[in-house]
Design a protein around this motif. Structure first.
Motif, PDB file in Angstrom:
ATOM      1  N   UNK A  76       6.647  -2.342  -4.839  1.00 66.99           N
ATOM      2  CA  UNK A  76       5.536  -3.002  -5.548  1.00 66.99           C
ATOM      3  C   UNK A  76       5.965  -3.903  -6.712  1.00 66.99           C
ATOM      4  N   UNK A  78       4.468  -4.403  -9.360  1.00 71.78           N
ATOM      5  CA  UNK A  78       4.209  -3.803 -10.670  1.00 71.78           C
ATOM      6  C   UNK A  78       5.466  -3.149 -11.259  1.00 71.78           C
ATOM      7  N   UNK A 103       8.886  -9.828   2.038  1.00 70.75           N
ATOM      8  CA  UNK A 103       8.339  -8.708   2.799  1.00 70.75           C
ATOM      9  C   UNK A 103       8.003  -7.573   1.836  1.00 70.75           C
ATOM     10  N   UNK A 104       6.953  -6.827   2.125  1.00 71.06           N
ATOM     11  CA  UNK A 104       6.649  -5.614   1.352  1.00 71.06           C
ATOM     12  C   UNK A 104       5.990  -4.604   2.279  1.00 71.06           C
ATOM     13  N   UNK A 105       6.758  -3.585   2.663  1.00 68.81           N
ATOM     14  CA  UNK A 105       6.214  -2.529   3.523  1.00 68.81           C
ATOM     15  C   UNK A 105       6.470  -1.165   2.879  1.00 68.81           C
ATOM     16  N   UNK A 145       4.060   2.651 -12.428  1.00 65.24           N
ATOM     17  CA  UNK A 145       3.603   1.762 -11.363  1.00 65.24           C
ATOM     18  C   UNK A 145       2.885   2.511 -10.240  1.00 65.24           C
ATOM     19  N   UNK A 148      -1.123   4.103 -11.680  1.00 60.29           N
ATOM     20  CA  UNK A 148      -2.033   3.310 -12.507  1.00 60.29           C
ATOM     21  C   UNK A 148      -3.368   4.047 -12.570  1.00 60.29           C
ATOM     22  N   UNK A 264      -2.143   6.042   6.423  1.00 61.61           N
ATOM     23  CA  UNK A 264      -1.643   6.847   5.303  1.00 61.61           C
ATOM     24  C   UNK A 264      -1.994   8.326   5.470  1.00 61.61           C
ATOM     25  N   UNK A 394       4.636   6.875   6.561  1.00 55.92           N
ATOM     26  CA  UNK A 394       3.829   6.171   7.546  1.00 55.92           C
ATOM     27  C   UNK A 394       4.462   4.880   8.053  1.00 55.92           C
ATOM     28  N   UNK A 395       5.363   4.298   7.241  1.00 55.66           N
ATOM     29  CA  UNK A 395       6.018   3.049   7.655  1.00 55.66           C
ATOM     30  C   UNK A 395       7.473   3.349   7.969  1.00 55.66           C
TER      31      UNK A 395
ATOM     32  N   UNK C  59      -1.743  -9.159  -1.917  1.00 54.25           N
ATOM     33  CA  UNK C  59      -0.945  -8.869  -3.102  1.00 54.25           C
ATOM     34  C   UNK C  59      -1.570  -7.775  -3.950  1.00 54.25           C
ATOM     35  N   UNK C  60      -0.708  -6.876  -4.415  1.00 55.36           N
ATOM     36  CA  UNK C  60      -1.138  -5.788  -5.293  1.00 55.36           C
ATOM     37  C   UNK C  60      -1.741  -6.301  -6.596  1.00 55.36           C
ATOM     38  N   UNK C  66      -0.813  -0.572  -6.944  1.00 55.53           N
ATOM     39  CA  UNK C  66       0.386  -0.642  -6.116  1.00 55.53           C
ATOM     40  C   UNK C  66       0.062  -0.172  -4.705  1.00 55.53           C
ATOM     41  N   UNK C  67       0.747  -0.727  -3.726  1.00 48.38           N
ATOM     42  CA  UNK C  67       0.590  -0.328  -2.317  1.00 48.38           C
ATOM     43  C   UNK C  67      -0.839  -0.526  -1.804  1.00 48.38           C
ATOM     44  N   UNK C  69      -2.051  -2.581   0.152  1.00 47.85           N
ATOM     45  CA  UNK C  69      -2.142  -2.936   1.572  1.00 47.85           C
ATOM     46  C   UNK C  69      -2.153  -1.713   2.477  1.00 47.85           C
ATOM     47  N   UNK C  70      -1.659  -0.574   1.979  1.00 40.59           N
ATOM     48  CA  UNK C  70      -1.575   0.595   2.863  1.00 40.59           C
ATOM     49  C   UNK C  70      -2.969   1.095   3.246  1.00 40.59           C
ATOM     50  N   UNK C  71      -3.937   0.960   2.325  1.00 41.18           N
ATOM     51  CA  UNK C  71      -5.279   1.424   2.655  1.00 41.18           C
ATOM     52  C   UNK C  71      -6.016   0.431   3.549  1.00 41.18           C
ATOM     53  N   UNK C  73      -4.773  -0.963   5.981  1.00 44.62           N
ATOM     54  CA  UNK C  73      -4.351  -0.634   7.345  1.00 44.62           C
ATOM     55  C   UNK C  73      -5.345   0.309   8.033  1.00 44.62           C
ATOM     56  N   UNK C  86       4.191  -6.422   6.756  1.00 47.08           N
ATOM     57  CA  UNK C  86       3.340  -6.968   5.699  1.00 47.08           C
ATOM     58  C   UNK C  86       4.168  -7.868   4.808  1.00 47.08           C
TER      59      UNK C  86
END
Lengths: 408, 329, 354
Positions: A76, A78, A103-105, A145, A148, A264, A394-395, C59-60, C66-67, C69-71, C73, C86
Motif C-alpha cells: 500500500x 500509505x 502493480x499492487x496485489x 498503514x 487506519x 478475502x 487470498x492472492x 487507488x487506496x 489500505x488494500x 481493492x481487495x473488497x 473483488x 491489480x
C-alpha cells in the motif's frame, strides 16, 4: 492504406497461437537486491530502488538504454505516504520515455509484478524489461498503514500476527503437529540468513533454545517466529531468447508462472490451505510439466512471514499430503542440506520489505538455478519454485524457473 | 431502506524521509540560505537538484550554487489558498528558473499587486523563512524583485548583482532527513449493507444477509456475496450465541492500533455465530485467557457506547463438537 | 518508427459504466461497482467463470484505506479462484496488462474494471500526495493549480487563450448531452477563476464512478460481439516527474505512444482524450495532430465525467462502443496519469469494414 485492415482480418482467424507465433521464452539475466535493513537512512526512496536496479543491470551487464520497459510493484502507498510513487520514481528507474507499469496485489505483489513483466516479454511486446519491487518501511509504520481508524468497523484487535495466529492454531488442531515445529522453521531460516549477505537479520549465535525461549506474542506465535520490518528493494532483468543468448552469466528460464485470487472472507474459506494457492501451484506445475512436485522440484523459496506457514504451504503446494507438511520440516527435509530445501535465503522470516518480499522469493529461486546463490546455494538446483501470497491468504503468485530453457 | 451512515476519517502521519546526498545538500543549503543545483553530464544545471538525470538516467551529484534570484517561467493565481500551502493570503504558484539554472523550481510568489502584477518573465527573489530547518519550506516564498539590468543577471557568474556565497555544497551538520506530516480528511460511508448491519447492532441485534444464489448467510454483510458476485439483501438475524472456532492469545500491545486500552494478555477469537456461515472476530472475556478453547460457546457483551459488542463471554453451555464447526474454521 | 504488429488480434467486445455522480455515499465501492460488472458480462453472455483473466485499477488514496481493492473483488465472485491482477493506476493500464496477458495466449478473454470515489475526500488535496515527496508535496500544490500552470504556459506560447479554453469546455458538455452517464451536461457556465487562468468550467466535475470492459482474442471476439473494436495498437510512456524540467506545452510521451500504437499511419475519425482540464485537450490535440475531421470526445470526455482511476478506461470503452455501433471505423483512445499529463497511454481501435 487498406492492407492494415485486411491484415487484421487474416490474423484474427484463430484463438490459439500457432507454434510459429507462440509465446516467447523468458529468461532472468540480471538480479539485484539492496542489503535489507530496518532503516536505510542514507538514501531516498529513489536511491533505494536505484541501488537494486543498478545491481540487476550490472549483473546482466546492461545499461539503462537496454531496458525497454519498467514494471514496478509495492504494497500500500500509505506505507511511505506517496500516492502512485512510480510517477516520482520514473527518473530514478530510467523510465523516462518508456512504458512504466505499477502493480499492487497486496503481499503477493512482488511476485505478481515479476509475472506482469514476464508477459511483456512472452507476448513479444518488449525484448528486455526491468522489474522491481520495494518497501521503505522506515518512512512510516506499517501497523499504522494497516489499521487506519476506519469509522464503524471493529478495530483490528491484534495486529498482523494476531490476524494469522488463529489460522496457525487451526492448522495445529487439524494436523496434530507438535508445537515445536514453528521454532524449527525459525531456527533454520535464521541460520540460512547467516549465509545470505543481503538478509536483514543476521543473528549470530542463534540457537533453537533461544527461539523457543523468545516471548509468545500472539500465542501460538513466538517473537522469533515472526518477520522483521525492513527497508529494501529487489530488481530483475527479464529478457527474450536473443537477450539470453547475450547474457554474460547463465540465465534462469521461466517454465511456468501463474496468479490466483479468491475473496478475502467467505463462507467455506479454508484459511489453512486456500484453494487459490492449490490452483495456482497446479497451473504452474502444468505449464512446467511437473508431475510430482516433491520429486521434480529441487528447492523452494516460499513466502513464510510466520514460521508455521512453512508446513502449511508445503501441503498447500503439494509437497506433502494434507496433515503431513510438518513432518517434512521436523525431519529436516527443508534444511539447506535437506532433500527439499525451503527458504535457503533465510526467507521472509529474516527479511521483510513487504512489497519486495515476493519478488525476493522469485529472484532467490532464479539465483539458485543460475548457480549464483553463493553460500546458500543448493548444489545442482535445476528447478526451483518461487512463491508469494498476500491479503487474507487470498492472492497467490508463483513461478517455476529452471537452469535449462523450456522445451515446449 | 436504511439511511447510510457517515463519519469523518482522518488519515494523518508524520512521515520520516531520509534524503540521500543530493537532496541532503539542497535542503541543508536552504537552511543556510544557499540555493544549490546539480550539474548534468552535458552541463545543464538542474534546480531543484535531482539525484538522477531525467534525460540520460545517469546518477548525478556535482553540486553548483545558483542565485536566489530568477525569472518566472509560468504562473497561476491562487486566490483561495488551501491547507498546507506556503501562504495563507492569495498568491501565485510559479515555476521559477533561478539565475544560473536550466530548469525551474515550483513554489509560491507573494505578489501584493495581485494577479495583474504577475507575468511570465517577472523577476523574483527568494524570501527566506525566519525559522529554517532544512526543508523546501525554508523558502517561505518568492517575492517580486526589481533588478536594474535583468540581462546581466541571467548569468550570475558574470558578476551580476545576485549574491553567491561560493558554496561547494558541503555544510556543517547536514540535514539527512525530513519529517513530512500529511493529513487528509475523508468522510467515510460504509454503504448500504454495512450501514444496515451497524444500525441493527445499536438494537443489540446481529443481522446478516443471505446470498440469493448460494444461500450462505454473511455476517457482517458486505453488500455482495463474494463467491457468487451478486448482491445480498435478505436480512437474517443470527446469534447472538456462537462458537469459538479458533483464537490466539495476544500478549503485546501493538503501537498504532486500537487495542491500547485493553490489558494483555487477552484472547482474540474467531466466532461463528449460530446461523452464520462464516466466523467474525472478537475478544473473549469473562474467563481466564488460558482457559479459552476451540469449541467454547460464547455470547456478546454489549458495550454501553453501542455499536459492536465489547467482547464475548462464555454461555456455560457444553463445548461444541469439532465436527460441527470445522467447516467454519 | 512503424508500429509493430501485435502477436494476436485482440478486441474490446463490451463496455459498461455507472452513471457518474457527485457522490455515491449510499453505496460502498463494491455496491457501486457490481452492477457494472453484471452489465458488461451480460452484454457478452459470459460469466465470471468463463473469463480467462481479470485485472482492475484503483487507488487506496482515494478511498483513504489500505488494500481497498481487495473488497471490490467481492463484486466479481472470484470463486472458484480466478487468474487476477491489480494495478494502482487508471483502469486503462489494467486493460494494457490484460492485453499483454491475452497476447501470451494464456487467456482468450479478460474482464477489466476500474472504480474511483472522489466524494469521500478532497481529490485536489489527495492528488498532491503523488508529487515528489521531498521538494513538492510539502507545499501541497493541488491538481487545479498544477493544471493552471500548464494552461498559462500554453497561453504564453500562443497555443490557446481563455475564450478558446471555454470553447473546449462548452463543446465537451454539449456533446455530453447525448451521454446518459455524464455528470455535467449541456450549458455549463465558465464560472469564476478556480486557479487563474483556469475557471471552474475548465475543470472536471468531481464525482464517483466505475467502468468495465471485456477483451477477447481472435474468433472469440467475433463470437461475443457483432462489431469488435480491434486493438490495432496500444502503448504508453512516462515523462520526467519534475514540472520544471518538462515543456508543459508539449506531450512527447503521448506522441511516442501514439506512434507506437500506429495512430499516425492512417486517418482517424474519432478521438476520446482523457483531458480532465480544457487546457490539456489543447496539448493533446496539438501533439496528436488532430484536425477538424476528427470527432474529439463525442462522449463529453473527462470534462463531463471524471471518475478518477476509471476515466481513462472509459475513454477506451467509449471509443470501442462507438465502433461497435458503427459510428466510427478507426478511433484513438487516450488515458493520462500524474501531474500535467506526465504519463500517457494511447490505443488505436478499428472496426471491421462494413
Amino acid at each position: 492504406m487498406s492492407d492494415t485492415k485486411s491484415n487484421a482480418l487474416s490474423n484474427a482467424s484463430g484463438n490459439a497461437l500457432s507454434s510459429a507465433t507462440g509465446k516467447e521464452p523468458v529468461a532472468v539475466v540480471g538480479i539485484g537486491q539492496t542489503k535489507h535493513v530496518a532503516a536505510r537512512r542514507d538514501v531516498s526512496i529513489a536511491g533505494l530502488v536505484r541501488e537494486a536496479a543498478q545491481r540487476a543491470l550490472a549483473d546482466a551487464e546492461l545499461t539503462w538504454a537496454d531496458i525497454d520497459a519498467v514494471v514496478i510493484g509495492k504494497a500500500p502507498d500509505f506505507f511511505e505516504g506517496v500516492m502512485m510513487p512510480e510517477l516520482y520514481l520514473a527518473d530514478a528507474l530510467g523510465a523516462v520515455g518508456k512504458p512504466m507499469l505499477r502493480v499492487h496485489t497486496a503481499g503477493s505483489v512482488g511476485g505478481s509484478t515479476a509475472l506482469v513483466a514476464t508477459n511483456l516479454v512472452a507476448g513479444r511486446v518488449h525484448g528486455t524489461v526491468l522489474t522491481l519491487a520495494y518497501e521503505k518501511q522506515s518512512e512510516s509504520n506499517a501497523m499504522w498503514g494497516l489499521s487506519l481508524p476506519i469509522p464503524f468497523q471493529q478495530p483490528l484487535l491484534a495486529g498482523a500476527g494476531g490476524f494469522f495466529a488463529p489460522h496457525v492454531r487451526a492448522y495445529m488442531r487439524r494436523t496434530g503437529a507438535p508445537d515445536t515445529v514453528g521454532s524449527l522453521v525459525a531456527y533454520k531460516d535464521r541460520r540460512n540468513a547467516l549465509k545470505n549477505p543481503y538478509a536483514h537479520l543476521h543473528e549470530h549465535g542463534i540457537t533453537l533454545e533461544k527461539v523457543q525461549a523468545s516471548p509468545m506474542l500472539w500465542d501460538p506465535i513466538r517473537y522469533s517466529e515472526t518477520c522483521p520490518s525492513s527497508d529494501g528493494a529487489c530488481a530483475m532483468v527479464l529478457t527474450d531468447r536473443a537477450g539470453a543468448a547475450r547474457s554474460p552469466r547463465p540465465p534462469a528460464w521461466l517454465h511456468g508462472g501463474a496468479m490466483r485470487s479468491e475473496p478475502t472472507l467467505f463462507a467455506g474459506k479454508d484459511f489453512v490451505s486456500p484453494r487459490a494457492g492449490k490452483d495456482c501451484a497446479a497451473d504452474v506445475y502444468r505449464q512446467a510439466g511437473i508431475a510430482d512436485p516433491r520429486r521434480d522440484i529441487d528447492a523452494v523459496e516460499m513466502y513464510v512471514p510466520f514460521s508455521w506457514y512453512e508446513p502449511m504451504w508445503l501441503e498447500n503446494l503439494g509437497f506433502a499430503d494434507e496433515g503431513e507438511g510438518w513432518k517434512l520440516t521436523e525431519s529436516g527435509v527443508t534444511e539447506l542440506d535437506g532433500d527439499l530445501p525451503v527458504n535457503m535465503s533465510g526467507g521472509v522470516l529474516s527479511t521483510n520489505p513487504i512489497g519486495a518480499s515476493g519478488m525476493i522469493r522469485f529472484a532467490e529461486a532464479a539465483l539458485q538455478v543460475r548457480g549464483q546463490a553463493g553460500e546458500h546455494q543448493v548444489d545442482g538446483a535445476r528447478r526451483v519454485l518461487g512463491h508469494a501470497y498476500g491479503g487474507g491468504s487470498q492472492f497467490f503468485s508463483m513461478w517455476l524457473v529452471g537452469a535449462a530453457p523450456p522445451t515446449s | 431502506m436504511t439511511e447510510v451512515l457517515k463519519a469523518p476519517l482522518v488519515v494523518e502521519f508524520p512521515f520520516t524521509r531520509s534524503l540521500g546526498p543530493v537532496q541532503s545538500a539542497f535542503l541543508t543549503g536552504l537552511r543556510e540560505r544557499v540555493v544549490l543545483g546539480v550539474r548534468t553530464g552535458d552541463g545543464r544545471v538542474l534546480v531543484p537538484p535531482v539525484e538522477y538525470d531525467p534525460v540520460t538516467s545517469e546518477e548525478i551529484g556535482e553540486l553548483v550554487e545558483v542565485a536566489p534570484t530568477g525569472t518566472v517561467t509560468t504562473w497561476a493565481w491562487n486566490h483561495e489558498p488551501r491547507r498546507g500551502q506556503p501562504l495563507d493570503t492569495p498568491f501565485a504558484w510559479v515555476l521559477v528558473r533561478l539565475d544560473g539554472a536550466d530548469t525551474a523550481l515550483l513554489h509560491a510568489l507573494d505578489a501584493p499587486g495581485g494577479p495583474d502584477s504577475v507575468r511570465t518573465g517577472t523577476r523574483v527573489r527568494v524570501r527566506w523563512a525566519e525559522d529554517r530547518s532544512g526543508a523546501i519550506t525554508d523558502i517561505a516564498c518568492f517575492e517580486p524583485y526589481e533588478s536594474p539590468n535583468p540581462h546581466e543577471l541571467r548569468d550570475p557568474y558574470s558578476g551580476g548583482a545576485a549574491a553567491l556565497v561560493g558554496s561547494d555544497g558541503r555544510f556543517e551538520d547536514p540535514v539527512t532527513g525530513i519529517v513530512a506530516p500529511a493529513r487528509l480528511d475523508y468522510t467515510y460511508s460504509p454503504g448500504r449493507a454495512q450501514s444496515a448491519y451497524i444500525r441493527s447492532l445499536a438494537d443489540r441485534r446481529v443481522v446478516g444477509e443471505r446470498c440469493p444464489s448460494c444461500r450462505k448467510v454473511y455476517v457482517p454483510p458486505r453488500g455482495a456475496c463474494p463467491t457468487c458476485g451478486v448482491a445480498t439483501s435478505e436480512q437474517v438475524e443470527v446469534g447472538p450465541r456462537g462458537t469459538v472456532t479458533t483464537y490466539c492469545i495476544v500478549n503485546i500491545k501493538a503501537t498504532h492500533t486500537a487495542n491500547l486500552d485493553i490489558e494483555v494478555p487477552y484472547v482474540y477469537a474467531h466466532i461463528a455465530l449460530d446461523g452464520a456461515d462464516l466466523a467474525l472476530h472478537g475478544r473473549i472475556g469473562g474467563i481466564p485467557y488460558d482457559q479459552v478453547r476451540m469449541g467454547l460457546r460464547v455470547e456478546p457483551v454489549w458495550s454501553e457506547a453501542g455499536g459492536h459488542p465489547d467482547h464475548y463471554r462464555p454461555t456455560g453451555e457444553p463445548d461444541a463438537d469439532y465436527e460441527t464447526y470445522k467447516e467454519l474454521l | 518508427m512503424p508500429a509493430p504488429r501485435p502477436l494476436r488480434d485482440i478486441a474490446v467486445v463490451a463496455f459498461a459504466q455507472t452513471d457518474h455522480r457527485r457522490t455515491s455515499d449510499d453505496l460502498s465501492e463494491v455496491e457501486m461497482l457490481m452492477p457494472v460488472l453484471h452489465r458488461v458480462l451480460a452484454r457478452t453472455g459470459l460469466k465470471t467463470g468463463d473469463i480467462g483473466f481479470t485485472c482492475s485499477g484503483s487507488t487506496d488514496y482515494l478511498a483513504g484505506r489500505a488494500f481497498s481493492f481487495t473488497m471490490a473483488l467481492d463484486g466479481v465472485g472470484a470463486w472458484p479462484p480466478i487468474s487476477e491482477s491489480h494495478v494502482e493506476m487508471d483502469g486503462a493500464w489494467a486493460l494494457y496488462e490484460a492485453w499483454t496477458k491475452l497476447l501470451t495466449g494464456d487467456a482468450d478473454t479478460a474482464l477489466v474494471y476500474a472504480y474511483g470515489k472522489s466524494s469521500p475526500g478532497s481529490v485536489r488535496d489527495v492528488l498532491t500526495r503523488q508529487l515528489d515527496p521531498y521538494y513538492v508535496a510539502p507545499l501541497w500544490p493541488d491538481s487545479i493549480a498544477l493544471a493552471a500552470l500548464q494552461a498559462q504556459a500554453l497561453i504564453d506560447a500562443g497555443d490557446t487563450d481563455e475564450p478558446a479554453l471555454a470553447a473546449v469546455a462548452s463543446r465537451s458538455r454539449a456533446s455530453a448531452t447525448d451521454n446518459p452517464h455524464a455528470q455535467l451536461r449541456g450549458s455549463v457556465p465558465r464560472g469564476d477563476y478556480a486557479v487563474r487562468p483556469l475557471r471552474t468550467g475548465d475543470c472536471p466535475p468531481i464525482g464517483d464512478g466505475a467502468a468495465a470492459v471485456i477483451l477477447a482474442a481472435g474468433d472469440r471476439a467475433r463470437d461475443l460481439c457483432e462489431r469488435p473494436a480491434w486493438i490495432r495498437g496500444i502503448d504508453h510512456r512516462i515523462e520526467a516527474h519534475g514540472l520544471g524540467v518538462r515543456d508543459l506545452t508539449d506531450s512527447p510521451s503521448t506522441r511516442l505512444a501514439a506512434e507506437r500504437a500506429g495512430a499516425f499511419e492512417r486517418p482517424l475519425d474519432t478521438a476520446e482524450l482523457h483531458a480532465p482540464f480544457s487546457s490539456q485537450e489543447v496539448v493533446l490535440r496539438k501533439t496528436l495532430r488532430l484536425d477538424d475531421g476528427v470527432d474529439v470526445n463525442p462522449s463529453g470526455g473527462a470534462l463531463a465525467a471524471n471518475p478518477v482511476m476509471a476515466a481513462g478506461l472509459i475513454r477506451i470503452g467509449e471509443a470501442a462502443a462507438r465502433i461497435g455501433r458503427g459510428a466510427s471505423d478507426r478511433a484513438l483512445a487516450h488515458a493520462t496519469s500524474g501531474p500535467c499529463l506526465q504519463q500517457n497511454l494511447v490505443a488505436v481501435l478499428e472496426g471491421d469494414p462494413r
